[in-house]
Design an enzyme around this catalytic site. Structure first.
Site, short mmCIF file in Angstrom:
data_model
loop_
_atom_site.label_atom_id
_atom_site.label_comp_id
_atom_site.label_asym_id
_atom_site.label_seq_id
_atom_site.Cartn_x
_atom_site.Cartn_y
_atom_site.Cartn_z
N GLY A 99 0.78 -1.23 0.00
CA GLY A 99 0.00 0.00 0.00
C GLY A 99 0.81 1.27 0.00
O GLY A 99 0.39 2.28 0.57
N SER A 100 1.94 1.31 -0.70
CA SER A 100 2.76 2.53 -0.66
C SER A 100 2.03 3.71 -1.31
O SER A 100 2.14 4.84 -0.83
CB SER A 100 4.13 2.30 -1.29
OG SER A 100 4.03 2.09 -2.68
N ASN A 101 1.28 3.47 -2.38
CA ASN A 101 0.50 4.57 -2.96
C ASN A 101 -0.64 4.98 -2.04
O ASN A 101 -0.98 6.16 -1.95
CB ASN A 101 -0.02 4.20 -4.36
CG ASN A 101 0.95 4.58 -5.44
OD1 ASN A 101 1.34 5.73 -5.55
ND2 ASN A 101 1.35 3.62 -6.26
N LEU A 105 -11.64 -5.43 -11.96
CA LEU A 105 -13.01 -5.21 -11.54
C LEU A 105 -13.96 -5.63 -12.67
O LEU A 105 -13.67 -5.39 -13.85
CB LEU A 105 -13.24 -3.74 -11.19
CG LEU A 105 -12.41 -3.22 -10.01
CD1 LEU A 105 -12.50 -1.71 -9.93
CD2 LEU A 105 -12.85 -3.87 -8.71
N ASN A 143 -7.30 5.11 -11.00
CA ASN A 143 -6.22 4.14 -10.81
C ASN A 143 -4.90 4.79 -11.18
O ASN A 143 -4.84 5.69 -12.01
CB ASN A 143 -6.47 2.92 -11.73
CG ASN A 143 -5.44 1.84 -11.54
OD1 ASN A 143 -5.06 1.50 -10.43
ND2 ASN A 143 -4.97 1.25 -12.64
N HIS A 201 -1.29 3.80 -12.83
CA HIS A 201 -0.71 2.74 -13.67
C HIS A 201 0.74 3.09 -13.99
O HIS A 201 1.04 4.23 -14.32
CB HIS A 201 -1.52 2.60 -14.96
CG HIS A 201 -1.01 1.50 -15.85
ND1 HIS A 201 -1.21 0.17 -15.56
CD2 HIS A 201 -0.29 1.55 -16.99
CE1 HIS A 201 -0.64 -0.56 -16.50
NE2 HIS A 201 -0.07 0.26 -17.38
N SER A 237 0.75 7.00 -14.96
CA SER A 237 -0.46 7.71 -15.35
C SER A 237 -1.55 7.46 -14.32
O SER A 237 -1.70 6.34 -13.82
CB SER A 237 -0.99 7.18 -16.69
OG SER A 237 -0.01 7.25 -17.70
N THR A 269 -12.44 2.35 -16.55
CA THR A 269 -13.59 1.96 -17.38
C THR A 269 -13.54 0.44 -17.56
O THR A 269 -12.64 -0.23 -17.04
CB THR A 269 -13.52 2.64 -18.77
OG1 THR A 269 -12.37 2.15 -19.47
CG2 THR A 269 -13.48 4.15 -18.65
N GLU A 310 -12.65 -1.05 -20.13
CA GLU A 310 -11.46 -1.39 -20.91
C GLU A 310 -10.22 -1.30 -20.02
O GLU A 310 -9.99 -0.29 -19.34
CB GLU A 310 -11.30 -0.41 -22.08
CG GLU A 310 -10.08 -0.70 -22.93
CD GLU A 310 -9.79 0.38 -23.97
OE1 GLU A 310 -8.68 0.38 -24.51
OE2 GLU A 310 -10.67 1.23 -24.21
N ASP A 359 -7.07 -0.38 -18.42
CA ASP A 359 -6.20 0.80 -18.50
C ASP A 359 -6.59 1.71 -19.66
O ASP A 359 -5.73 2.35 -20.29
CB ASP A 359 -4.72 0.39 -18.61
CG ASP A 359 -4.26 -0.42 -17.41
OD1 ASP A 359 -4.75 -0.16 -16.30
OD2 ASP A 359 -3.42 -1.33 -17.59
N GLU A 373 5.04 8.03 -8.83
CA GLU A 373 3.64 7.74 -8.52
C GLU A 373 3.23 8.40 -7.21
O GLU A 373 2.15 8.98 -7.10
CB GLU A 373 3.41 6.23 -8.41
CG GLU A 373 3.51 5.49 -9.72
CD GLU A 373 3.36 3.98 -9.55
OE1 GLU A 373 2.83 3.52 -8.51
OE2 GLU A 373 3.78 3.25 -10.46
#
Length: 190
Positions: free
Chosen positions: A13-15, A89, A103, A105, A132, A137, A139, A141, A170
């Site tokens: 969980g660093s982000n 998901l 998210n 990425h 990024s 969505t 799709e 990424d 990030e």
């Protein structure tokens, strides 16, 4: 008034930690994980943040997502931030939270969707890599990119060395972009 966010993690969980420590315009209402032993859960608990953990094993994707959805709603979550959450998901889950899931990425989307982004960037001979933040969505990424940060690829970089530099980027990018997103996103009660 601050927006209430839920953060989904699968590991250390660093982000998530960066989002918590630099929260501005939002409050972290819940940290949830698909791995009950995820180290990030203990860190969140130690900061007084509510947590939820449930393994999807034995209950199936739909059952698991129904319980995570219920936990997020019970916590009053308005926006979901994926932070090292390593499960895809379902389309149904994304539709229920349409436009309210973001998210981080580890590539400069639309390049290198999916996994092994650092090795792919090095193998392609790219001069830069990066990260990024995007809207989630159906799709993979594929949602709108909200912000990016570039990181140079140095001679002799391995995927692991590059990953460490991108991760630092990030941690700076995600809180800034989430702050902007919550300030501009209109409330959409589910």
């Amino acid at each position: 008034m601050n927006r209430r966010i839920g953060i989904l993690i699968s590991g250390r969980g660093s982000n998530m930690m960066a989002l918590v420590e630099r929260a501005d315009g939002y409050d972290v209402a819940l940290v949830a994980s698909d791995k009950p032993d995820a180290p990030g859960l203990a860190w969140a608990k130690s900061r007084g943040i509510a947590t939820f953990a449930l393994s999807p094993k034995g209950i199936g994707k739909a059952g698991y997502e129904a319980q995570i959805d219920a936990a997020l709603r019970e916590a009053g979550v308005e926006i979901i931030a994926l932070a090292g959450y390593m499960r895809l998901l379902s389309d149904d889950f994304v539709a229920r939270w349409r436009g309210r899931i973001v998210n981080i990425h580890p590539s400069l989307l639309p390049r290198y969707k999916g996994l092994d982004t650092h090795a792919r960037a090095i193998a392609a001979g790219d001069a830069v890599a990066g990260c990024s933040v995007h809207v989630v969505t159906e799709e993979l990424d594929g949602g709108a990119v909200l912000g990016q940060a570039e990181v140079p690829i140095e001679p002799g970089d391995t995927p692991e060395i590059l990953a460490a530099r991108v991760l630092a980027a990030e941690h700076a990018l995600y809180p800034r972009v989430l702050k902007e997103f919550v300030a501009n996103e209109r409330p959409n009660p589910a």
